[in-house]
Design a protein around this motif. Structure first.
Motif, PDB file in Angstrom:
ATOM      1  N   ILE A 324       0.878  -1.208  -0.066  1.00 27.80           N
ATOM      2  CA  ILE A 324      -0.005   0.030   0.010  1.00 27.80           C
ATOM      3  C   ILE A 324       1.002   1.183   0.099  1.00 27.80           C
ATOM      4  O   ILE A 324       1.783   1.552   0.812  1.00 27.80           O
ATOM      5  N   GLU A 325       0.766   1.923  -0.990  1.00 25.79           N
ATOM      6  CA  GLU A 325       1.385   3.381  -0.988  1.00 25.79           C
ATOM      7  C   GLU A 325       0.620   4.412  -0.641  1.00 25.79           C
ATOM      8  O   GLU A 325      -0.738   4.639  -1.364  1.00 25.79           O
ATOM      9  N   ILE A 326       1.071   5.547  -0.235  1.00 28.26           N
ATOM     10  CA  ILE A 326       0.114   6.711   0.400  1.00 28.26           C
ATOM     11  C   ILE A 326       0.730   7.750  -0.471  1.00 28.26           C
ATOM     12  O   ILE A 326       2.124   8.029  -0.346  1.00 28.26           O
ATOM     13  N   ASP A 327      -0.090   8.603  -0.959  1.00 31.11           N
ATOM     14  CA  ASP A 327       0.286   9.949  -1.785  1.00 31.11           C
ATOM     15  C   ASP A 327      -0.426  11.126  -0.919  1.00 31.11           C
ATOM     16  O   ASP A 327      -1.648  11.332  -1.090  1.00 31.11           O
ATOM     17  N   PHE A 328       0.209  11.941  -0.458  1.00 30.37           N
ATOM     18  CA  PHE A 328       0.046  13.284   0.075  1.00 30.37           C
ATOM     19  C   PHE A 328       0.289  14.250  -0.442  1.00 30.37           C
ATOM     20  O   PHE A 328       0.485  15.482   0.150  1.00 30.37           O
ATOM     21  N   SER A 329       0.922  14.432  -1.716  1.00 25.77           N
ATOM     22  CA  SER A 329       1.541  15.375  -2.287  1.00 25.77           C
ATOM     23  C   SER A 329       0.549  16.575  -2.694  1.00 25.77           C
ATOM     24  O   SER A 329       1.099  17.630  -2.904  1.00 25.77           O
ATOM     25  N   LYS A 330      -0.700  16.246  -2.487  1.00 24.82           N
ATOM     26  CA  LYS A 330      -1.798  17.377  -3.079  1.00 24.82           C
ATOM     27  C   LYS A 330      -2.436  17.704  -1.745  1.00 24.82           C
ATOM     28  O   LYS A 330      -3.339  18.511  -2.212  1.00 24.82           O
ATOM     29  N   LEU A 331      -1.846  17.841  -0.615  1.00 25.25           N
ATOM     30  CA  LEU A 331      -2.510  18.237   0.379  1.00 25.25           C
ATOM     31  C   LEU A 331      -2.086  19.675   0.744  1.00 25.25           C
ATOM     32  O   LEU A 331      -0.936  20.121   0.437  1.00 25.25           O
ATOM     33  N   LEU A 368      -2.336   2.255  -4.615  1.00 27.83           N
ATOM     34  CA  LEU A 368      -2.044   3.748  -4.142  1.00 27.83           C
ATOM     35  C   LEU A 368      -3.167   4.410  -3.763  1.00 27.83           C
ATOM     36  O   LEU A 368      -4.342   4.575  -4.192  1.00 27.83           O
ATOM     37  N   VAL A 369      -3.083   5.043  -2.420  1.00 27.33           N
ATOM     38  CA  VAL A 369      -4.055   5.899  -1.766  1.00 27.33           C
ATOM     39  C   VAL A 369      -3.834   7.102  -1.811  1.00 27.33           C
ATOM     40  O   VAL A 369      -2.681   7.141  -1.296  1.00 27.33           O
ATOM     41  N   SER A 370      -4.490   7.779  -2.325  1.00 27.10           N
ATOM     42  CA  SER A 370      -4.135   9.302  -2.417  1.00 27.10           C
ATOM     43  C   SER A 370      -5.213  10.206  -1.680  1.00 27.10           C
ATOM     44  O   SER A 370      -6.417   9.934  -1.635  1.00 27.10           O
ATOM     45  N   LEU A 371      -4.856  11.286  -1.098  1.00 25.10           N
ATOM     46  CA  LEU A 371      -5.656  12.159  -0.339  1.00 25.10           C
ATOM     47  C   LEU A 371      -5.538  13.624  -0.889  1.00 25.10           C
ATOM     48  O   LEU A 371      -4.201  14.067  -1.252  1.00 25.10           O
ATOM     49  N   GLU A 372      -6.671  14.274  -1.236  1.00 25.64           N
ATOM     50  CA  GLU A 372      -6.734  15.548  -1.739  1.00 25.64           C
ATOM     51  C   GLU A 372      -7.835  16.555  -1.154  1.00 25.64           C
ATOM     52  O   GLU A 372      -8.941  15.811  -0.861  1.00 25.64           O
ATOM     53  N   SER A 373      -7.546  17.709  -0.900  1.00 22.21           N
ATOM     54  CA  SER A 373      -8.573  18.429  -0.463  1.00 22.21           C
ATOM     55  C   SER A 373      -8.634  20.065  -0.963  1.00 22.21           C
ATOM     56  O   SER A 373      -7.654  20.456  -1.719  1.00 22.21           O
ATOM     57  N   GLY A 375     -10.690  22.605   0.181  1.00 25.28           N
ATOM     58  CA  GLY A 375     -11.138  23.395   1.127  1.00 25.28           C
ATOM     59  C   GLY A 375     -12.658  23.307   1.403  1.00 25.28           C
ATOM     60  O   GLY A 375     -13.194  23.596   2.399  1.00 25.28           O
ATOM     61  N   HIS A 376     -13.328  22.640   0.428  1.00 29.50           N
ATOM     62  CA  HIS A 376     -14.601  22.369   0.744  1.00 29.50           C
ATOM     63  C   HIS A 376     -14.934  20.948   0.528  1.00 29.50           C
ATOM     64  O   HIS A 376     -16.085  20.399   1.132  1.00 29.50           O
ATOM     65  N   LEU A 377     -14.222  20.199  -0.279  1.00 31.48           N
ATOM     66  CA  LEU A 377     -14.546  18.756  -0.338  1.00 31.48           C
ATOM     67  C   LEU A 377     -13.100  18.045  -0.253  1.00 31.48           C
ATOM     68  O   LEU A 377     -12.165  18.551  -0.631  1.00 31.48           O
ATOM     69  N   LEU A 378     -13.273  16.789   0.582  1.00 33.23           N
ATOM     70  CA  LEU A 378     -11.978  15.929   0.787  1.00 33.23           C
ATOM     71  C   LEU A 378     -12.224  14.684  -0.013  1.00 33.23           C
ATOM     72  O   LEU A 378     -13.261  13.896   0.087  1.00 33.23           O
ATOM     73  N   SER A 379     -11.297  14.277  -0.703  1.00 33.56           N
ATOM     74  CA  SER A 379     -11.322  13.194  -1.620  1.00 33.56           C
ATOM     75  C   SER A 379     -10.382  12.027  -1.423  1.00 33.56           C
ATOM     76  O   SER A 379      -9.089  12.526  -1.190  1.00 33.56           O
ATOM     77  N   ILE A 380     -10.820  10.931  -1.248  1.00 33.50           N
ATOM     78  CA  ILE A 380      -9.759   9.785  -0.939  1.00 33.50           C
ATOM     79  C   ILE A 380      -9.867   8.810  -1.987  1.00 33.50           C
ATOM     80  O   ILE A 380     -10.922   8.093  -2.311  1.00 33.50           O
ATOM     81  N   ALA A 381      -8.844   8.591  -2.793  1.00 36.65           N
ATOM     82  CA  ALA A 381      -8.765   7.820  -4.014  1.00 36.65           C
ATOM     83  C   ALA A 381      -7.929   6.503  -3.964  1.00 36.65           C
ATOM     84  O   ALA A 381      -6.925   6.767  -3.307  1.00 36.65           O
ATOM     85  N   VAL A 382      -8.650   5.370  -4.167  1.00 39.22           N
ATOM     86  CA  VAL A 382      -8.007   3.981  -3.929  1.00 39.22           C
ATOM     87  C   VAL A 382      -7.673   3.475  -5.325  1.00 39.22           C
ATOM     88  O   VAL A 382      -8.788   3.057  -5.764  1.00 39.22           O
ATOM     89  N   ALA A 383      -6.641   3.336  -5.846  1.00 36.74           N
ATOM     90  CA  ALA A 383      -6.195   2.992  -7.201  1.00 36.74           C
ATOM     91  C   ALA A 383      -5.347   1.743  -7.101  1.00 36.74           C
ATOM     92  O   ALA A 383      -4.523   1.574  -6.435  1.00 36.74           O
ATOM     93  N   ASP A 384      -6.130   0.529  -7.784  1.00 38.22           N
ATOM     94  CA  ASP A 384      -5.229  -0.545  -7.976  1.00 38.22           C
ATOM     95  C   ASP A 384      -5.055  -1.321  -9.197  1.00 38.22           C
ATOM     96  O   ASP A 384      -5.339  -0.621 -10.143  1.00 38.22           O
ATOM     97  N   GLN A 385      -4.359  -2.332  -9.407  1.00 37.84           N
ATOM     98  CA  GLN A 385      -3.966  -3.013 -10.639  1.00 37.84           C
ATOM     99  C   GLN A 385      -4.447  -4.345 -10.505  1.00 37.84           C
ATOM    100  O   GLN A 385      -3.982  -5.390 -10.763  1.00 37.84           O
ATOM    101  N   ASP A 386      -6.028  -4.524 -10.131  1.00 35.42           N
ATOM    102  CA  ASP A 386      -6.695  -5.804  -9.864  1.00 35.42           C
ATOM    103  C   ASP A 386      -7.286  -6.171 -11.120  1.00 35.42           C
ATOM    104  O   ASP A 386      -6.954  -5.609 -12.496  1.00 35.42           O
ATOM    105  N   ILE A 387      -8.126  -7.424 -11.049  1.00 33.87           N
ATOM    106  CA  ILE A 387      -8.650  -7.991 -12.144  1.00 33.87           C
ATOM    107  C   ILE A 387      -9.602  -7.137 -12.865  1.00 33.87           C
ATOM    108  O   ILE A 387     -10.298  -7.398 -13.985  1.00 33.87           O
TER     109      ILE A 387
END
Length: 450
Positions: A324-331, A368-373, A375-387
């Protein structure tokens, strides 16, 4: 646009149409008949002038005396007796359209008006010659009255529109006031106070019927919620107790069985199925409970970046081989943009379920779990390479116990994503999903920052 504004606008538009039609009707007939009397006076003068100028008999003196004594001279009055041979020359001086003379040639009394200057004319034959007698004059008073009427109609039109708008606004507010009170009362009714009811006024109007319909619906909802609450309260004890006994007895039997392979296989099968049933029961209870009383559970300030790390740790305890990789670059730098008022346990459970699914179906490929905000909405994106999920299955994956057609090689019960969706909805959020078979899946959780 609110209903009150729509009613007011519609009322004003309809009033404008009706008033404009009425004003046009008044203007048309005023314009047609306002000068009728003046034209008749001109036509009388045409006949008298023809009698005096063209016909010489014993009545001429009487006509002339009547003309001088009883008919006042009109403003700018002009009398013309034109011989037909001189008509073309006279036309250029009079500036009267040809249609005026065509009507005269047809033997009729002809009329023509230019602004407040009026003309009346008629054909006469005298002593073998053809004559046209024309009387012209001004009618400043009638024309002024028509102009005044025009101003009054315009002023009345705009004043009526303003009044209709004000009256429409008052009328719409008066008519919709019971509905506003009803909306205010309905907003107060929540899961914890379903016993409240709307005040039903005596009568058979639509508002009374709507209030009664709401109360009937609330009766059904209260009954359904009480039934569900009783199930949630009792199911845990009533169903877990026999499962615990079965599991305990199986574990005891496994310790004392006589080394028969068939017996050991059967006992292990019973133990696995009991554990599976307990897991399903736990998920079902969580799903039912989150849908019933999630709104009344205590909430606290939750840092979502910290919660993502906790969810990662929880998943890796179950799937230690997961990546599991965490991406906080857009916080953002402001930590308030990362803080939600939420039930921490529920929201953590929702994120953990989504990340756990991604790890399970990706065969230990990076997630990959990325977090982005913003100011009004906060989004959590979970991207994988599954089937991936087939397109025909995507619309059903949030239905309890539904599993995609290509997941038969993976263990699961089809309750994780429905439970996550319930929890996210309780926090006024939403879930979006994109997936391609053989490429991967991205699930984005969007939550409002309160």
């Amino acid at each position: 646009m609110s209903i009150a504004k729509k009613i007011t606008l519609l009322f004003a538009i309809l009033s404008a149409i009706i008033i404009s039609l009425l004003s046009g009707f008044v203007w048309y007939f005023s314009n047609e008949f306002a000068f009728e009397d003046f034209y008749k006076r001109l036509e009388a003068r045409v006949n008298i002038a023809a009698q005096i100028k063209l016909f010489h008999d014993e009545n001429n003196s009487a006509y002339a005396k009547m003309r001088n004594q009883y008919l006042e001279r009109l403003p700018s009055e002009r009398e013309l007796v034109i011989e037909e041979s001189q008509l073309e020359k006279a036309k250029t001086e009079l500036k009267i359209p040809e249609s005026f003379f065509d009507k005269i040639r047809a033997g009729k009394m002809s009329r023509y008006r230019s602004e407040n200057h009026f003309n009346a004319g008629k054909f006469f034959k005298s002593n073998g010659k053809n004559y046209i007698v024309i009387i012209s004059a001004d009618d400043p008073f009638g024309f002024r009255e028509l102009k005044d009427l025009q101003k009054i109609l315009f002023a009345g039109f705009f004043l009526s529109i303003v009044l209709s708008f004000l009256v429409g606004w008052k009328f719409s507010n008066y008519m919709l006031d019971p509905l506003r009170k009803m909306i205010k009362s309905v907003k107060k009714i929540k899961a914890e106070n379903l016993h409240l009811r709307l005040d039903v006024k005596q009568g058979t109007d639509e508002m009374s019927q709507l209030a009664q319909t709401f109360n009937n619906m609330l009766n059904r909802l209260e009954t359904a919620f009480e039934t569900q609450n009783n199930f949630i309260s009792n199911a845990s004890h009533e169903l877990r107790t026999p499962l615990t006994i079965i599991s305990g007895e199986v574990e005891l039997a496994l310790k004392t069985f006589d080394n028969s392979p068939e017996q050991g296989l059967a006992l292990h099968k019973i133990k696995d199925e009991a554990d599976r049933l307990e897991h399903i029961l736990t998920s079902l209870l969580g799903l039912a409970q989150s849908g019933f009383n999630g709104k009344v559970q205590p909430r606290e300030e939750v840092r979502m970046d910290e919660l993502v790390w906790e969810a990662k740790d929880s998943v890796q305890q179950v799937h230690p081989e997961s990546k599991i990789e965490i991406d906080f670059s857009k916080l953002p730098a402001n930590e308030e943009a990362l803080t939600l008022k939420a039930n921490k346990n529920l929201i953590k459970l929702a994120i953990t379920n989504i990340v756990s699914n991604a790890c399970k179906y990706s065969d230990n490929k990076p997630v990959l779990v990325s977090l982005e905000s913003n100011g009004h909405l906060l989004s959590i994106a979970v991207a994988d390479q599954d089937i991936g999920i087939p397109q025909e299955d995507i619309q059903h994956i949030f239905e309890p116990f539904y599993r995609a057609s290509n997941t038969s090689n993976f263990k699961g019960y089809g309750v994780g994503l429905p439970l996550s969706l319930n929890i996210i909805r309780l926090h006024r959020g939403s879930i979006a999903i994109q997936s391609q078979v053989g490429i991967g899946t991205t699930i984005k959780v969007i939550l409002p920052i309160i």
